[in-house]
Scaffold this motif. Structure first.
Motif, PDB file in Angstrom:
ATOM      1  N   LEU A  85      -5.891  -6.139  -8.985  1.00 59.82           N
ATOM      2  CA  LEU A  85      -6.885  -5.457  -8.166  1.00 59.82           C
ATOM      3  C   LEU A  85      -6.260  -4.666  -7.014  1.00 59.82           C
ATOM      4  N   PHE A  86      -4.954  -4.786  -6.853  1.00 60.93           N
ATOM      5  CA  PHE A  86      -4.281  -4.162  -5.712  1.00 60.93           C
ATOM      6  C   PHE A  86      -4.406  -2.640  -5.730  1.00 60.93           C
ATOM      7  N   GLU A  87      -4.331  -2.039  -6.914  1.00 61.94           N
ATOM      8  CA  GLU A  87      -4.403  -0.587  -7.029  1.00 61.94           C
ATOM      9  C   GLU A  87      -5.772  -0.051  -6.622  1.00 61.94           C
ATOM     10  N   LYS A  88      -6.798  -0.883  -6.685  1.00 63.64           N
ATOM     11  CA  LYS A  88      -8.160  -0.482  -6.326  1.00 63.64           C
ATOM     12  C   LYS A  88      -8.485  -0.804  -4.874  1.00 63.64           C
ATOM     13  N   THR A  89      -7.491  -1.275  -4.126  1.00 63.34           N
ATOM     14  CA  THR A  89      -7.738  -1.787  -2.778  1.00 63.34           C
ATOM     15  C   THR A  89      -7.160  -0.886  -1.701  1.00 63.34           C
ATOM     16  N   LYS A 112     -12.247   8.040  -1.889  1.00 57.62           N
ATOM     17  CA  LYS A 112     -11.307   7.107  -1.268  1.00 57.62           C
ATOM     18  C   LYS A 112     -10.535   7.724  -0.100  1.00 57.62           C
ATOM     19  N   GLN A 113     -10.015   8.927  -0.284  1.00 59.83           N
ATOM     20  CA  GLN A 113      -9.212   9.569   0.758  1.00 59.83           C
ATOM     21  C   GLN A 113     -10.049   9.906   1.993  1.00 59.83           C
ATOM     22  N   GLU A 114     -11.245  10.447   1.789  1.00 54.70           N
ATOM     23  CA  GLU A 114     -12.128  10.770   2.918  1.00 54.70           C
ATOM     24  C   GLU A 114     -12.506   9.508   3.677  1.00 54.70           C
ATOM     25  N   GLU A 116     -10.912   6.543   3.766  1.00 54.98           N
ATOM     26  CA  GLU A 116      -9.765   5.980   4.486  1.00 54.98           C
ATOM     27  C   GLU A 116      -9.530   6.725   5.795  1.00 54.98           C
ATOM     28  N   LYS A 117      -9.617   8.045   5.756  1.00 58.10           N
ATOM     29  CA  LYS A 117      -9.384   8.843   6.967  1.00 58.10           C
ATOM     30  C   LYS A 117     -10.429   8.541   8.036  1.00 58.10           C
ATOM     31  N   ILE A 118     -11.696   8.535   7.680  1.00 58.75           N
ATOM     32  CA  ILE A 118     -12.746   8.305   8.684  1.00 58.75           C
ATOM     33  C   ILE A 118     -12.684   6.879   9.244  1.00 58.75           C
ATOM     34  N   ILE A 119     -12.327   5.908   8.413  1.00 59.23           N
ATOM     35  CA  ILE A 119     -12.177   4.536   8.898  1.00 59.23           C
ATOM     36  C   ILE A 119     -11.039   4.447   9.898  1.00 59.23           C
ATOM     37  N   LEU A 120      -9.910   5.054   9.565  1.00 57.91           N
ATOM     38  CA  LEU A 120      -8.756   5.026  10.467  1.00 57.91           C
ATOM     39  C   LEU A 120      -9.040   5.784  11.762  1.00 57.91           C
ATOM     40  N   ASP A 121      -9.740   6.914  11.646  1.00 57.16           N
ATOM     41  CA  ASP A 121     -10.101   7.672  12.860  1.00 57.16           C
ATOM     42  C   ASP A 121     -10.987   6.830  13.779  1.00 57.16           C
ATOM     43  N   ASP A 122     -11.961   6.120  13.198  1.00 55.55           N
ATOM     44  CA  ASP A 122     -12.867   5.303  14.017  1.00 55.55           C
ATOM     45  C   ASP A 122     -12.187   4.041  14.537  1.00 55.55           C
ATOM     46  N   GLY A 123     -11.189   3.561  13.829  1.00 54.24           N
ATOM     47  CA  GLY A 123     -10.469   2.363  14.249  1.00 54.24           C
ATOM     48  C   GLY A 123      -9.586   2.643  15.443  1.00 54.24           C
TER      49      GLY A 123
END
Length: 123
Positions: A85-89, A112-114, A116-123
């Motif tokens: 499941l790592f590749e899907k995580t 996935k890419q969008e 990840e970016k918005i999560i990291l920006d908000d984090g």
């Protein structure tokens, strides 16, 4: 629908799950697990395996953890890899309320890419 897994030391993940329930409503695809005081890593591992059995394995996973390299993180990565499941995580450490809430509210409307970016920006 993407799965969201919150893991931590202490009870941080349970508290974060409670916050998400308040703001986004209870969602079946959100799971949380804590390595609580007095719990062995073997016990955490057993509980994480049980948690994985409840997931829709055709879906991606967003894994949030408190500390990169900590026991919950290391155990989860090991088991996700074992279960193929790592590749899907996508993994995020240093979880906080803004990043987790953004993930839950946006997870099914972005690729996935969008996401990840918005999560990291908000984090």
């Amino acid at each position: 629908m993407k799965n969201v897994i919150l893991i931590s030391h202490g009870t941080l993940a349970y508290g974060m799950h409670s916050i998400l329930d308040m703001f986004a409503g209870k969602k079946e695809e959100i799971k949380s697990l804590c390595l609580e005081d007095g719990m062995s890593t073997d016990e955490f591992k057993t509980k994480f395996i049980e948690l994985l059995t409840t997931l829709d394995k055709t879906q991606e996973i967003l894994l949030f953890t408190d500390i990169l390299g900590g026991s919950p993180f290391s155990t989860a990565v090991e088991l996700l890899s074992e279960k193929k499941l790592f590749e899907k995580t996508s993994i995020f450490n240093g979880m906080n309320a803004p990043m987790c809430l953004t993930a839950v509210l946006s997870k099914d409307s972005m690729n996935k890419q969008e996401l990840e970016k918005i999560i990291l920006d908000d984090g």
